[in-house]
Design an enzyme around this catalytic site. Sequence first.
Site, short mmCIF file in Angstrom:
data_model
loop_
_atom_site.label_atom_id
_atom_site.label_comp_id
_atom_site.label_asym_id
_atom_site.label_seq_id
_atom_site.Cartn_x
_atom_site.Cartn_y
_atom_site.Cartn_z
N GLY A 83 43.95 35.42 56.88
CA GLY A 83 43.42 35.15 58.21
C GLY A 83 44.08 36.04 59.24
O GLY A 83 45.17 36.58 59.00
N CYS A 123 48.18 36.03 51.49
CA CYS A 123 48.47 36.60 52.82
C CYS A 123 48.80 35.48 53.81
O CYS A 123 49.83 34.82 53.68
CB CYS A 123 47.31 37.48 53.28
N TYR A 124 47.94 35.22 54.79
CA TYR A 124 48.17 34.10 55.71
C TYR A 124 48.36 32.80 54.93
O TYR A 124 49.16 31.94 55.31
CB TYR A 124 46.99 33.97 56.68
N HIS A 142 46.34 41.16 48.84
CA HIS A 142 44.98 40.67 48.61
C HIS A 142 44.51 41.05 47.20
O HIS A 142 44.14 42.20 46.96
CB HIS A 142 44.03 41.25 49.65
N GLU A 154 41.79 40.15 45.79
CA GLU A 154 40.34 40.17 45.72
C GLU A 154 39.72 41.53 46.00
O GLU A 154 38.56 41.77 45.65
CB GLU A 154 39.73 39.12 46.67
N VAL A 198 14.15 40.32 46.25
CA VAL A 198 14.68 39.67 45.06
C VAL A 198 14.96 38.19 45.30
O VAL A 198 14.73 37.35 44.42
CB VAL A 198 15.95 40.41 44.55
N ASP A 199 15.41 37.81 46.50
CA ASP A 199 15.74 36.40 46.76
C ASP A 199 14.51 35.51 46.65
O ASP A 199 14.51 34.49 45.95
CB ASP A 199 16.36 36.23 48.15
N SER A 200 13.45 35.87 47.36
CA SER A 200 12.25 35.03 47.33
C SER A 200 11.55 35.12 45.97
O SER A 200 10.94 34.15 45.52
CB SER A 200 11.29 35.43 48.45
N LYS A 221 24.57 37.17 46.72
CA LYS A 221 23.51 38.13 46.39
C LYS A 221 23.67 38.69 44.98
O LYS A 221 22.68 38.82 44.24
CB LYS A 221 23.53 39.27 47.40
#
Length: 511
Positions: free
Chosen positions: A56, A83-84, A170, A172, A226-228, A367
Amino acid sequence: MTAHQTLLILDFGSQYTQLIARRVRELSVRSEIHRGDLDPEKIAAIAPIGVVLSGGPSSIYEAGAIHPNPAVFDLGVPVLGVCYGEQAMAHLLGGQVEPAGEREYGGAELHADLSCPLFAGTAATQKVWMSHGDRVARVPDGFRIVGTTSNSPFAAMADEARRFYGIQFHPEVRHTELGRTILDNFLTICGARRDWTSASIRRDAVAAIRDQVPEGRIVVALSGGVDSSVTALLCREAVGERTAPIFVDTGLLRLDEGDKVQARFAEFGLGIARVNAAGRFFAALAGIDEPEEKRRRIGHEFIAVFEEEAKRYPDARFLAQGTLYPDVIESTSVRGPSATIKTHHNVGGLPERLGLSLVEPLRWLFKDEVRRLGGELGLPEEFVWRHPFPGPGLAVRILGEVTPERASLLQRADAIYMDEIRAAGLYRQIAQALSVLLPVKSVGVMGDQRTYENVLALRAVTTEDFMTADWFRFPPEVLDRIARRIVNEVRGINRVVYDVTSKPPGTIEWE
C-alpha cells in the site's frame, strides 16, 4: 459445486494487489480481495486457508492509514505480509517500523535463509522488486530474520511456529525472479488443494446458472468479445435453448465483425439475434465530437435497441452479462471512488427496465481466467486471445465527428494493422493494439500529385494489468510495412504516426 478453498487477500491500496490474486489463481487456488480493514466476522465467514496482507502507498503511522484488524492473527491460519503488509504485521505484533531513509524502488538483491519454508527451492541470493518508503526496524517477539538486502536489514521475517511471514519485496511482479515459487511455497504452507482450474470453474458456473434459472429464458447481451461470448456459451450449456443471445451491430465494430460473430456462434449451434442498427447509431452521433457525449449517446441507443429486441421474448426472466472480478473489486476499492477518466459502456439499467434478474457467471474471474475458460469451452485461440476492444467501438477511436465514411476508413486501416502484427508473430506479445483516426489532415505526395488527407495514429502497449502500460517497441521494418500498406491501400489516409506514450501519463485508448 466444488467447495473451493479460499486464500484471502486484504487490500491496503497497492497497485499490485490484483496481481497477487491472479498469481495465486495461476497456482490453482481460489483467491478473494477485500478491504484491508475487513470485519473479523466477515473474515470468519470466508473461512480462508491463509491471509495475504497486500502492499500500500501509506505509512502505517499516517493519520487515516488502514490497518488490518488484529483478529486476523488469531485465525490460526498462515499470514503473509507483503511490503506495507509486512510493516503492518510488525507494528501490530510488537515490532518497530521506521522511515527507510531514502525510498527504495526497483530491483534489489535478497540474501535468503533457505531453511525457511517460504524460500524452499529458491536461491540464497535472488533478485527481488522493492517499492517502499518505510521498513521494519525491529521484528516482533517470536520472529527471526530470514532475508536481507543492502537497504533493508529486515527484508524478510518469519515466525514459523505461528506460520506468520513478512517480506518487504513484491513476489507477485515479474521482476522478482523467484516470486512465483515463494507464493507457491506459501500456498503449500496453507495446505492448499490446488483445485481452482478451468474445468472446475466451468462446472461450477454451469451449476450456478442452472440453480439460478430453473425456468424462463436468459437473454444475453452479446458484444462479440470474449467475455460476453463465454457468458453465452456457459448459459447455453446450462439451460440449452432457453438461451437467447442478442447481438446489437452498431456499425462501429471491426471490419466484417458482425458476420464473423454470427458465423462463430453458428459453429457452436447457437443462433443469435443480430440487430443491424448502424444507421441509428450514426444518426445519434451526428455532429458530436466530445468523447463523453459519444459514450453517453451510444449507451442510450444501445439500451433502446436492446430493450426493443428483448421484448420479442415474452418468457425472458434473466439478463446475462460478462461482468468480471475487477469490476466487483473496484466497486469497493480501498482507495474509494476514483475520478471519472471515461464512462464505461455496458448494459447498466437494463435489468430494472426490463424486469429481469441479472446473471453474471464471470463475476469471480479475471480476464486471463476468462480466456482460459474460453479455451476450455472450445473457442478458437485466435478469438480467445484477441486484444481488448472498447464497448463504444470505433466511435472512441475516431477523434472528432463519427460518420460512416470515417468509420470505414478506420476499419480498413485497422484490419491491415492487425494482419501485419499477426504475420510478424507479435500479436501475443502485445496486450492491446489499436488505430486512431485523427481529426486533422496533412499534405502528402502520391503519384507526383499533392494530397490532403487523414492522419492515422497507431498504438500498441504491453501490460500486466492495464492499470499501467508501456508502449511496444516494434521492429522498424514491421512499422514500415504497416505504414506503407495503409497509405497505399486505404485511400483517404496519407500519413501514419506511432504513439510512444506510456500509461500514465496517457491512457491506452485516446478517448
